[in-house]
Design a protein around this motif. Structure first.
Motif, PDB file in Angstrom:
ATOM      1  N   ASP A  65      -5.939 -11.417  10.033  1.00  0.00           N
ATOM      2  CA  ASP A  65      -5.440 -11.247   8.665  1.00  0.00           C
ATOM      3  C   ASP A  65      -5.884 -12.405   7.778  1.00  0.00           C
ATOM      4  O   ASP A  65      -6.264 -12.195   6.620  1.00  0.00           O
ATOM      5  CB  ASP A  65      -3.922 -11.149   8.676  1.00  0.00           C
ATOM      6  CG  ASP A  65      -3.330 -11.081   7.286  1.00  0.00           C
ATOM      7  OD1 ASP A  65      -3.487 -10.027   6.633  1.00  0.00           O
ATOM      8  OD2 ASP A  65      -2.722 -12.076   6.837  1.00  0.00           O
ATOM      9  N   ARG A  86      -8.124 -11.553   4.651  1.00  0.00           N
ATOM     10  CA  ARG A  86      -7.529 -11.867   3.351  1.00  0.00           C
ATOM     11  C   ARG A  86      -8.466 -12.739   2.513  1.00  0.00           C
ATOM     12  O   ARG A  86      -8.673 -12.500   1.322  1.00  0.00           O
ATOM     13  CB  ARG A  86      -6.196 -12.588   3.558  1.00  0.00           C
ATOM     14  CG  ARG A  86      -5.466 -12.971   2.283  1.00  0.00           C
ATOM     15  CD  ARG A  86      -4.163 -13.693   2.624  1.00  0.00           C
ATOM     16  NE  ARG A  86      -3.356 -13.906   1.434  1.00  0.00           N
ATOM     17  CZ  ARG A  86      -3.512 -14.918   0.581  1.00  0.00           C
ATOM     18  NH1 ARG A  86      -4.470 -15.813   0.811  1.00  0.00           N
ATOM     19  NH2 ARG A  86      -2.742 -15.028  -0.477  1.00  0.00           N
ATOM     20  N   ASN A  87      -9.056 -13.737   3.142  1.00  0.00           N
ATOM     21  CA  ASN A  87      -9.929 -14.640   2.410  1.00  0.00           C
ATOM     22  C   ASN A  87     -11.289 -14.027   2.113  1.00  0.00           C
ATOM     23  O   ASN A  87     -11.912 -14.358   1.099  1.00  0.00           O
ATOM     24  CB  ASN A  87     -10.073 -15.964   3.168  1.00  0.00           C
ATOM     25  CG  ASN A  87      -8.851 -16.851   3.001  1.00  0.00           C
ATOM     26  OD1 ASN A  87      -8.685 -17.496   1.982  1.00  0.00           O
ATOM     27  ND2 ASN A  87      -7.977 -16.850   4.007  1.00  0.00           N
ATOM     28  N   ASN A 117      -0.504 -12.195  -3.462  1.00  0.00           N
ATOM     29  CA  ASN A 117      -0.117 -11.224  -2.434  1.00  0.00           C
ATOM     30  C   ASN A 117      -0.123 -11.877  -1.060  1.00  0.00           C
ATOM     31  O   ASN A 117      -0.918 -12.761  -0.778  1.00  0.00           O
ATOM     32  CB  ASN A 117      -1.068 -10.023  -2.465  1.00  0.00           C
ATOM     33  CG  ASN A 117      -0.911  -9.193  -3.728  1.00  0.00           C
ATOM     34  OD1 ASN A 117      -1.265  -9.638  -4.802  1.00  0.00           O
ATOM     35  ND2 ASN A 117      -0.367  -8.010  -3.597  1.00  0.00           N
ATOM     36  N   ASN A 176      -0.546 -10.692   2.346  1.00  0.00           N
ATOM     37  CA  ASN A 176      -1.522 -10.494   3.420  1.00  0.00           C
ATOM     38  C   ASN A 176      -2.676  -9.609   2.957  1.00  0.00           C
ATOM     39  O   ASN A 176      -2.690  -9.102   1.829  1.00  0.00           O
ATOM     40  CB  ASN A 176      -0.862  -9.906   4.673  1.00  0.00           C
ATOM     41  CG  ASN A 176      -0.199  -8.553   4.414  1.00  0.00           C
ATOM     42  OD1 ASN A 176      -0.784  -7.674   3.803  1.00  0.00           O
ATOM     43  ND2 ASN A 176       1.032  -8.388   4.885  1.00  0.00           N
ATOM     44  N   ALA A 177      -3.658  -9.449   3.840  1.00  0.00           N
ATOM     45  CA  ALA A 177      -4.878  -8.724   3.486  1.00  0.00           C
ATOM     46  C   ALA A 177      -4.594  -7.286   3.080  1.00  0.00           C
ATOM     47  O   ALA A 177      -5.136  -6.779   2.101  1.00  0.00           O
ATOM     48  CB  ALA A 177      -5.847  -8.762   4.666  1.00  0.00           C
ATOM     49  N   ILE A 194      -3.128  -6.988  -0.440  1.00  0.00           N
ATOM     50  CA  ILE A 194      -4.137  -7.207  -1.476  1.00  0.00           C
ATOM     51  C   ILE A 194      -5.035  -5.980  -1.593  1.00  0.00           C
ATOM     52  O   ILE A 194      -5.308  -5.485  -2.693  1.00  0.00           O
ATOM     53  CB  ILE A 194      -4.992  -8.447  -1.155  1.00  0.00           C
ATOM     54  CG1 ILE A 194      -4.134  -9.702  -1.143  1.00  0.00           C
ATOM     55  CG2 ILE A 194      -6.140  -8.597  -2.156  1.00  0.00           C
ATOM     56  CD1 ILE A 194      -4.865 -10.944  -0.667  1.00  0.00           C
ATOM     57  N   TRP A 195      -5.487  -5.470  -0.453  1.00  0.00           N
ATOM     58  CA  TRP A 195      -6.392  -4.317  -0.431  1.00  0.00           C
ATOM     59  C   TRP A 195      -5.725  -3.079  -1.043  1.00  0.00           C
ATOM     60  O   TRP A 195      -6.339  -2.365  -1.855  1.00  0.00           O
ATOM     61  CB  TRP A 195      -6.823  -4.045   0.996  1.00  0.00           C
ATOM     62  CG  TRP A 195      -7.962  -3.082   1.131  1.00  0.00           C
ATOM     63  CD1 TRP A 195      -7.926  -1.818   1.622  1.00  0.00           C
ATOM     64  CD2 TRP A 195      -9.335  -3.333   0.789  1.00  0.00           C
ATOM     65  NE1 TRP A 195      -9.174  -1.260   1.601  1.00  0.00           N
ATOM     66  CE2 TRP A 195     -10.059  -2.164   1.093  1.00  0.00           C
ATOM     67  CE3 TRP A 195     -10.007  -4.427   0.251  1.00  0.00           C
ATOM     68  CZ2 TRP A 195     -11.431  -2.051   0.874  1.00  0.00           C
ATOM     69  CZ3 TRP A 195     -11.368  -4.314   0.026  1.00  0.00           C
ATOM     70  CH2 TRP A 195     -12.074  -3.140   0.337  1.00  0.00           C
ATOM     71  N   ASN A 216      -4.207 -13.586  -5.462  1.00  0.00           N
ATOM     72  CA  ASN A 216      -3.921 -14.610  -4.457  1.00  0.00           C
ATOM     73  C   ASN A 216      -2.433 -14.706  -4.138  1.00  0.00           C
ATOM     74  O   ASN A 216      -2.032 -15.252  -3.112  1.00  0.00           O
ATOM     75  CB  ASN A 216      -4.444 -15.971  -4.940  1.00  0.00           C
ATOM     76  CG  ASN A 216      -4.445 -17.007  -3.842  1.00  0.00           C
ATOM     77  OD1 ASN A 216      -4.624 -16.683  -2.671  1.00  0.00           O
ATOM     78  ND2 ASN A 216      -4.243 -18.253  -4.214  1.00  0.00           N
TER      79      ASN A 216
END
Length: 207
Positions: free
Chosen positions: A73, A77-78, A95, A97-98, A101-102, A93
């Motif tokens: 993750d 995420r990054n 949010n 976790n990945a 954000i997605w 930024n």
């Protein structure tokens, strides 16, 4: 091609930075990039839990799974954040976790792109050629709208595009239009526009 901010090495597989346009294309490139980096399961797997009541072997297994997910993750995420423009980076930024954000990006931009596609299609269909510009110039202008539609992920058959250009010819071309309709299948886009340029030059000389 993009350059890794940390190493300065060019990574030919890294997608372009998303600035708010062409989300579908960016999304597809990112999904491929995630698979290349083996971090894509962070987008489809919820964060594992470790049960306090589990047996030692099972608890160790759950702990290893949690640690693997956290690492995955973090990387995913990054990768997402680094694939965004600076303004979008700072906005998303926050949010956690990945996957969050997605999902937030998809919720906003998938819907917006539907509107963008409809707008591009409407402009293409409503386009009219007028006598104030050359038919060649107007044909190229119409093709720009066609390319916008294609860039949004929709397909436009070349013969369909040829037929559309013929149908969009201005009223003064009505007799030639009837002839060109019979020859539609014989033209490529390039050959049609070349033919129109030649005929337009001949018309000017006749006038």
């Amino acid at each position: 091609m993009t350059t890794d901010d940390n190493t300065g090495v060019v990574d030919i597989n890294k997608p372009f930075r998303f600035e708010g346009n062409h989300f579908k294309r960016w999304k597809q490139k990112m999904l491929f990039f995630f698979r290349m980096k083996n971090v894509n399961f962070a987008l489809t797997t919820d964060k594992p839990t470790v049960s306090e009541n589990a047996e030692n072997d099972e608890k160790d297994k759950q702990t290893n799974g949690l640690e693997a997910w956290v690492e995955n993750d973090f990387l995913c995420r990054n990768f997402i954040l680094n694939g965004l423009s600076d303004d979008l980076y700072y906005y998303y930024n926050s949010n956690k976790n990945a996957k969050e954000i997605w999902d937030a990006l998809q919720k906003k931009y998938d819907i917006e792109e539907v509107g963008t596609k409809n707008y591009a299609v409407n402009r293409y269909l409503k386009f009219q050629m007028t006598e104030d510009k050359s038919v060649e110039a107007k044909s190229h202008e119409l093709q720009k709208f066609a390319h916008e539609i294609i860039s949004e992920g929709m397909s436009l058959d070349e013969q369909f595009q040829v037929a559309v250009i013929i149908e969009k010819l201005p009223p003064a071309w009505k007799y030639l239009k009837k002839f060109l309709r019979l020859k539609t299948k014989e033209f490529s886009l390039e050959s049609l526009i070349t033919s129109l340029r030649i005929k337009e030059e001949a018309r000017k000389q006749d006038q």
